[in-house]
Write an enzyme that holds these catalytic residues in place. Structure first.
Site, PDB file in Angstrom:
ATOM      1  N   CYS A   1       7.727  19.898 -63.713  1.00  0.00           N
ATOM      2  CA  CYS A   1       8.740  20.647 -62.962  1.00  0.00           C
ATOM      3  C   CYS A   1       8.077  21.671 -62.053  1.00  0.00           C
ATOM      4  CB  CYS A   1       9.704  21.337 -63.935  1.00  0.00           C
ATOM      5  SG  CYS A   1      10.904  22.403 -63.113  1.00  0.00           S
TER       6      CYS A   1
ATOM      7  N   CYS B   1       9.941  24.976 -61.809  1.00  0.00           N
ATOM      8  CA  CYS B   1       9.737  25.855 -62.965  1.00  0.00           C
ATOM      9  C   CYS B   1       8.380  26.559 -62.911  1.00  0.00           C
ATOM     10  CB  CYS B   1       9.816  25.057 -64.265  1.00  0.00           C
ATOM     11  SG  CYS B   1      11.292  24.063 -64.453  1.00  0.00           S
ATOM     12  N   ASP B   2       7.341  25.808 -62.568  1.00  0.00           N
ATOM     13  CA  ASP B   2       5.971  26.301 -62.753  1.00  0.00           C
ATOM     14  C   ASP B   2       5.156  26.464 -61.484  1.00  0.00           C
ATOM     15  OD1 ASP B   2       6.463  26.215 -65.519  1.00  0.00           O
ATOM     16  OD2 ASP B   2       5.872  24.118 -65.630  1.00  0.00           O
TER      17      ASP B   2
END
Length: 315
Positions: free
Chosen positions: A142, A145-146
């Site tokens: 992701c 997300c990261d």
């Protein structure tokens, strides 16, 4: 254990499940929506969507789901969160010989006359050495997300489809360099995305190549690559890897109960009905030719419509 009786169970609150919920509510069915994590599914971590009708400008997956949830709220749709279903059992109704479905989770048991499975799919893994060890410590699925963790660093995206290129374009906001590794000499993504990626100076393509091993000390430090045409291997130092090689269906809880294809996707007919009368499947969990938000919502609408017809003996 909480025991509930409903006409219809909708398992999953992603686009397919929420689409089904809206149509079930419009049909005045007594139903329940179950969600293992948070509503929205994989779409909530999608940076942008530019092909959903009604939104001519790009919209994030999270924002699109919020709009759909507001639509659900209009119909008083309630979502039972943290409700993971582990198994479903079928018994016969002695009154009319129809199926009764009992779906069970750790703290919940639901008895219903019909079920819509809209549990979606999860990222497929490479299953190579070092992958499990460095997942969450250099390997991610992701970018939304990261991605911010890799500011001014070099990262690698593995895959050549739409998601891989979309996430690569998101990563260039942070990373110094983004390498896209693809096993073929041509990408699978739509031309619009390819044009954007090829025009991005921070992106470099490594074609005809696969990852064979992840290595490092306390965190991921390098990837062993192999050229599938020449057989030549090389080690690429890297700060992070993002994998986008496909998805696997979240269908294990009905394995052996329903007909599935070789990958575990649930087989359905045009009514979204599975091999068991009264059980329907919608969205990414079924063996569809296109896995998009618009098709998932459509599947949900079809599934709920025919679940209603099934429950009311209109089929």
């Amino acid at each position: 254990m909480k025991k509930i009786k409903k006409e219809l169970i909708i398992i999953g609150a992603g686009p397919a499940g929420l689409g089904a919920a809206i149509y079930a509510a419009r049909s005045a069915l007594d139903f329940i929506v179950l969600e293992k994590f948070v509503p929205g599914g994989q779409i909530t971590v999608t940076e942008y969507i530019e092909n959903y009708p009604g939104f001519k400008d790009e919209i994030s997956g999270f924002d699109l789901i919020q709009e759909i949830l507001l639509h659900c709220a209009k119909f008083n749709v309630k979502i039972e969160q943290s409700a993971a279903i582990d198994s479903c059992e079928i018994i016969k109704n002695k009154k009319n010989a129809k199926n009764i479905f009992i779906c069970r989770g750790q703290d919940i048991e639901i008895n219903a006359g019909s079920v819509i499975i809209a549990t979606g799919a999860s990222p497929q893994k490479l299953d190579i050495k070092g992958e499990d060890r460095f997942t969450g410590n250099g390997i991610s699925y992701c970018a939304t997300c990261d991605g911010a963790l890799y500011r001014d660093r070099e990262v690698m995206v593995i895959g050549g489809g739409n998601t891989a290129l979309q996430e690569a374009m998101f990563l260039v906001k942070f990373a110094r360099r983004v390498y896209i590794v693809h096993r073929r000499d041509q990408l699978r993504a739509v031309k619009l995305l390819q044009d954007k990626a090829f025009a991005e100076p921070k992106i470099e393509f490594i074609m005809d190549s696969v990852a064979e091993e992840f290595s490092g000390d306390q965190k991921l430090e390098a990837v062993l690559l192999k050229n599938v045409k020449t057989g030549k291997k090389s080690t690429k130092k890297i700060d992070g890897v993002f994998e986008y090689i496909g998805v696997k269906p979240n269908s294990d809880f009905v394995k052996g109960l329903l007909d599935m294809d070789e990958s575990g996707f649930i087989k359905t007919d045009v009514k979204m009905q599975t091999s068991i009368e009264g059980i329907f499947a919608a969205g990414d969990v079924r063996n569809t030719q296109l896995r998009q938000v618009i098709t998932a919502v459509s599947d949900g609408a079809v599934a709920a419509t025919f679940a209603d017809k099934y429950l009311n003996d209109f089929i």
